[in-house]
Design a protein around this motif. Sequence first.
Motif, short mmCIF file in Angstrom:
data_model
loop_
_atom_site.label_atom_id
_atom_site.label_comp_id
_atom_site.label_asym_id
_atom_site.label_seq_id
_atom_site.Cartn_x
_atom_site.Cartn_y
_atom_site.Cartn_z
N MET A 166 0.82 -1.25 -0.02
CA MET A 166 0.09 -0.01 -0.03
C MET A 166 0.83 1.30 0.05
SD MET A 166 -3.16 1.14 2.63
CE MET A 166 -3.94 -0.50 2.10
N ARG A 167 0.47 2.16 -0.69
CA ARG A 167 1.41 3.39 -0.96
C ARG A 167 1.38 4.19 0.29
NH1 ARG A 167 0.56 7.83 -5.79
NH2 ARG A 167 2.20 9.25 -5.30
N GLU A 168 2.71 4.89 0.49
CA GLU A 168 2.92 5.76 1.69
C GLU A 168 2.75 7.19 1.33
OE1 GLU A 168 6.52 6.76 4.82
OE2 GLU A 168 6.70 5.05 3.39
N THR A 169 2.03 8.00 2.03
CA THR A 169 2.34 9.39 1.84
C THR A 169 2.91 10.15 3.09
OG1 THR A 169 0.24 9.16 0.20
CG2 THR A 169 0.83 11.32 1.22
N GLN A 225 4.69 0.36 7.45
CA GLN A 225 3.58 -0.49 6.82
C GLN A 225 2.42 -0.31 7.45
OE1 GLN A 225 5.78 -4.04 7.81
NE2 GLN A 225 5.92 -4.43 5.45
N SER A 264 3.48 8.80 8.50
CA SER A 264 3.27 8.04 7.00
C SER A 264 1.60 7.83 7.19
CB SER A 264 4.04 7.17 7.23
OG SER A 264 5.49 7.43 7.04
N PHE A 274 -1.50 5.83 5.17
CA PHE A 274 -2.13 4.87 4.33
C PHE A 274 -3.39 5.01 4.23
CE2 PHE A 274 1.99 3.35 6.09
CZ PHE A 274 2.82 2.91 5.22
#
Length: 270
Positions: free
Chosen positions: A1-4, A42, A15, A17
């Motif tokens: 899953m992409r982290e912003t 994560q 971070s 998600f």
Amino acid sequence: MRETRVFDGTHLRASLFNPGQSRLFVSFRQRTAEAGQFSRAQAVRTFTRAGFSHLHLQSRLNDWYINPDTAALEAALQAFSAAFDEVAAMGFSMGGYAALRFARALNLSRLVAVSPQISISPEHVPFDRRYRKHADGFDPEQGALAGRGHPVQGAVLADPFRPADLVHAEMIQMVFPGLAIARLAGGGHPATQVLRQGRGFAALQQLLLHGGAAAQGAVALHRPARRNSPVYWQHLAAQAEKFGRKQLAQQARQRHMQVAVGKAPENAGR
């Protein structure tokens, strides 16, 4: 899953998600042997699959999140959390302290804090010397929880075999009266070691997810998990020995050996 990255400082990082949800779950890195560098963040799938955004906070050092980035992160969290209808969090030890320290900025609704500290400053907790090597740069004023209370509901989990952890829990409850204390005897530090061995940790997450009575629920999960937990019997043996209860200590050591090799009878310890 992409982290912003919601916050990316020299000392602290946040971070995100699964953005765009109406509910938020927040987790925190605890004290770690990897201090000096950030870890790879994560997503916690239990919450993202249930429709939560997930925010993970990290401190690069074992400084209890009190450093030159603290005020800036606090301001960023206050602005960020305003978009959510509900905010839940879970933190362990140093991470549990961080959940309390930023509870107001996050507008926390629900929290499970596992073996957290109210402070590591000798000024605040002269009875607890465990974290003195981390306290040199800890600002007692910036790190104080007194005056930073918030009406968050939930639980502080602590092992009463660890007297300092229980005192921390009681002091925290004075600042955050909406948090009930769950005494998980033999759970260790953090106090969920028995639950993890008994595969009850996922059920604890579910309590937080659905807003259940976290303290009562944690105790209810912990009690049956003790029966086949090597950690519990090891801690019970040490506690019994400490208080001169030699027969109980011997029985606990024998039980520890049984469960450690998977030979414990099903009805033992009931």
